[in-house]
Design a protein around this motif. Structure first.
Motif, PDB file in Angstrom:
ATOM      1  N   ALA A 134       0.834  -1.208   0.000  1.00  0.00           N
ATOM      2  CA  ALA A 134       0.000   0.000   0.000  1.00  0.00           C
ATOM      3  C   ALA A 134       0.865   1.253   0.000  1.00  0.00           C
ATOM      4  O   ALA A 134       0.586   2.228  -0.718  1.00  0.00           O
ATOM      5  CB  ALA A 134      -0.929  -0.015   1.211  1.00  0.00           C
ATOM      6  N   ALA A 135       1.931   1.238   0.803  1.00  0.00           N
ATOM      7  CA  ALA A 135       2.807   2.405   0.891  1.00  0.00           C
ATOM      8  C   ALA A 135       3.529   2.653  -0.427  1.00  0.00           C
ATOM      9  O   ALA A 135       3.674   3.804  -0.870  1.00  0.00           O
ATOM     10  CB  ALA A 135       3.807   2.209   2.023  1.00  0.00           C
ATOM     11  N   ALA A 161      -3.900   2.958   6.614  1.00  0.00           N
ATOM     12  CA  ALA A 161      -5.129   2.463   5.993  1.00  0.00           C
ATOM     13  C   ALA A 161      -5.100   0.948   5.832  1.00  0.00           C
ATOM     14  O   ALA A 161      -6.158   0.303   5.838  1.00  0.00           O
ATOM     15  CB  ALA A 161      -5.338   3.135   4.645  1.00  0.00           C
ATOM     16  N   ALA A 162      -3.903   0.379   5.700  1.00  0.00           N
ATOM     17  CA  ALA A 162      -3.775  -1.061   5.523  1.00  0.00           C
ATOM     18  C   ALA A 162      -3.789  -1.826   6.847  1.00  0.00           C
ATOM     19  O   ALA A 162      -3.748  -3.060   6.846  1.00  0.00           O
ATOM     20  CB  ALA A 162      -2.485  -1.381   4.767  1.00  0.00           C
ATOM     21  N   ASP A 163      -3.829  -1.107   7.957  1.00  0.00           N
ATOM     22  CA  ASP A 163      -3.769  -1.742   9.282  1.00  0.00           C
ATOM     23  C   ASP A 163      -5.087  -1.546  10.024  1.00  0.00           C
ATOM     24  O   ASP A 163      -5.323  -0.495  10.627  1.00  0.00           O
ATOM     25  CB  ASP A 163      -2.619  -1.130  10.088  1.00  0.00           C
ATOM     26  N   PRO A 164      -5.976  -2.536  10.025  1.00  0.00           N
ATOM     27  CA  PRO A 164      -7.263  -2.380  10.714  1.00  0.00           C
ATOM     28  C   PRO A 164      -7.135  -2.329  12.229  1.00  0.00           C
ATOM     29  O   PRO A 164      -8.085  -1.954  12.922  1.00  0.00           O
ATOM     30  CB  PRO A 164      -8.042  -3.630  10.273  1.00  0.00           C
ATOM     31  N   LEU A 165      -5.960  -2.690  12.774  1.00  0.00           N
ATOM     32  CA  LEU A 165      -5.753  -2.692  14.227  1.00  0.00           C
ATOM     33  C   LEU A 165      -5.036  -1.436  14.702  1.00  0.00           C
ATOM     34  O   LEU A 165      -4.555  -1.394  15.831  1.00  0.00           O
ATOM     35  CB  LEU A 165      -4.944  -3.940  14.621  1.00  0.00           C
ATOM     36  N   ARG A 166      -4.983  -0.421  13.866  1.00  0.00           N
ATOM     37  CA  ARG A 166      -4.194   0.769  14.208  1.00  0.00           C
ATOM     38  C   ARG A 166      -4.719   1.522  15.425  1.00  0.00           C
ATOM     39  O   ARG A 166      -3.983   2.258  16.066  1.00  0.00           O
ATOM     40  CB  ARG A 166      -4.125   1.721  13.012  1.00  0.00           C
ATOM     41  N   PHE A 167      -5.994   1.322  15.776  1.00  0.00           N
ATOM     42  CA  PHE A 167      -6.565   2.066  16.904  1.00  0.00           C
ATOM     43  C   PHE A 167      -6.314   1.381  18.245  1.00  0.00           C
ATOM     44  O   PHE A 167      -6.712   1.901  19.283  1.00  0.00           O
ATOM     45  CB  PHE A 167      -8.070   2.257  16.693  1.00  0.00           C
TER      46      PHE A 167
END
Length: 415
Positions: A134-135, A161-167
């Motif tokens: 993605a990057a 954006a590619a990491d759904p666990l970023r939060f």
């Protein structure tokens, strides 16, 4: 707890985990995070479960933390941090001299130690394929004239954006993000030449993205040391922006984006580029005196000279200059830098800073002027994560300052 200690013949007051957390104003799990980072020491309860803490040590940490926002010298706002100390013209990371760390360890090893307190030889960061793809796509979509910092800025957003666990802001999750984000940023940059086979260290992977010239062992050693020395430097403008974002519980990618935004200017991250261009001019004209005279005549600040936190030479510059002595192709750029320092010293008591030393590396390796800013940004990402980890453990939104209004007093007529 105090009665228990007196019964055993000691005046030391011990606190339970809950009592220490209450005194620090944090959650109990944060107390153990302080222990893992070396900011607190714990003692197991004999024959029982849990740990105790020295009350004096807890109170000292509370005073150092930002909860009370102590005033600095001259009355400016100050914030407690256990990461960097600049004192006596020396720079320390968690109490260890930065130049000694740079001489003994690689960047990834120091970054891991800065985050966790564990120093593991051979630490290696790996970019996850989804984030890296993605990057790279995002960076490649930019206009052809885009610079490396433009690519880093979009790369961090694409990786987020590619990491759904970023939060997930738990310490383990943030550390996992940090270990993957830094190599993702490096490998999202287009290479100038072939990447050496078997490249392992971050410096080895970064080098071909800065220049087409081959990286010999001595030059790579300078780059690795530069990455270590630039990992943090107290509460610089970008670091304060990072802590403000982390105070609002922004995820680590957004925190790093805040740092990138704050360093986008000639007074912070881009300062080494100005020193780079100055050294090229000295080499072209064959005279440091003429270049210094032009700067002074135009009323311009001399790039690469002086630092408000050091009265003498920047210790980071001194360490890099010593390593650059072992790089044969750096000889002329080193001589040009010394000419600038010597000439300027006749007019003002300014010493070399790390931007000048970094410029010697970038000029001698045929790198573009923006390369120093790229090195700075990649290096400082690890320090920003360390500050984010500290800030996540603090009271949220504590960075909310109150403005001193100096506009027209109401009531004013409707415009």
């Amino acid at each position: 707890m105090a009665d228990h200690d007196r019964a055993h013949g000691t005046s030391e007051q011990r606190l339970s985990t809950r009592e220490a957390a209450d005194r620090l104003g944090v959650k109990p799990e944060t107390v153990y995070a302080y222990v893992s980072r070396g900011q607190l020491t714990s003692r197991r309860i004999p024959g029982g479960r849990g740990s105790t803490f020295d009350a004096k040590e807890v109170d000292a940490l509370a005073r150092r933390s930002g909860r009370r926002e102590p005033s600095g010298a001259g009355g400016e706002w100050a914030m407690g941090t256990g990461i960097t100390l600049i004192e006596g013209d020396r720079c320390y990371f968690r109490g260890v001299e930065a130049t000694e760390l740079a001489a003994a360890y690689r960047y990834e090893e120091v970054a891991e130690w800065l985050w966790t307190g564990d120093l593991r030889r051979g630490t290696h960061f790996t970019a996850p394929q989804d984030a890296l793809s993605a990057a790279r796509r995002a960076a490649a979509s930019l206009p052809e004239h885009s610079g490396p910092m433009d690519r880093l800025r979009v790369a961090v957003i694409a990786a987020a954006a590619a990491d759904p666990l970023r939060f997930d802001l738990s310490e383990d999750a943030v550390l996992d993000t940090a270990r993957s984000l830094i190599p993702t940023l490096v490998e999202a940059l287009p290479p100038h030449g072939p990447e050496p086979s078997g490249a392992q260290t971050l410096a080895e992977r970064l080098w071909p993205r800065l220049t087409a010239a081959p990286g010999d062992a001595a030059s790579l050693r300078v780059l690795d040391a530069a990455l270590v020395l630039l990992i943090d430097h107290d509460l610089a403008a970008s670091t304060l922006a990072v802590r403000t974002a982390a105070s609002a519980h922004a995820h680590p990618y957004a925190v790093v984006s805040a740092g990138f935004g704050a360093m986008d200017g000639p007074l912070h991250g881009a300062a080494s580029g100005l020193a780079h261009r100055m050294l090229l001019e000295v080499l072209e004209r064959g005279s440091a005196a003429a270049v210094v005279a032009d700067h002074l005549r135009a009323g311009r600040r001399m790039p690469g000279l002086g630092h408000p936190l050091y009265s003498g030479e920047d210790p980071r510059a001194r360490a890099l200059f010593a390593l650059l002595e072992d790089v044969p192709q750096a000889r002329s750029a080193l001589q040009a830098a010394r000419g600038v320092v010597g000439t300027a010293a006749r007019h003002t008591a300014l010493h070399a800073n790390v931007d000048l030393a970094l410029a010697v590396l970038t000029v001698s390796a045929g790198m573009p002027a923006e390369a120093g800013e790229t090195v700075f940004a990649v290096a400082r990402t690890a320090g920003w994560i360390a500050h984010a980890l500290e800030e996540y453990a603090e009271r949220p939104l504590r960075m909310r300052l109150r403005g001193q209004y100096n506009g027209p007093r109401p009531p004013q007529p409707l415009p």
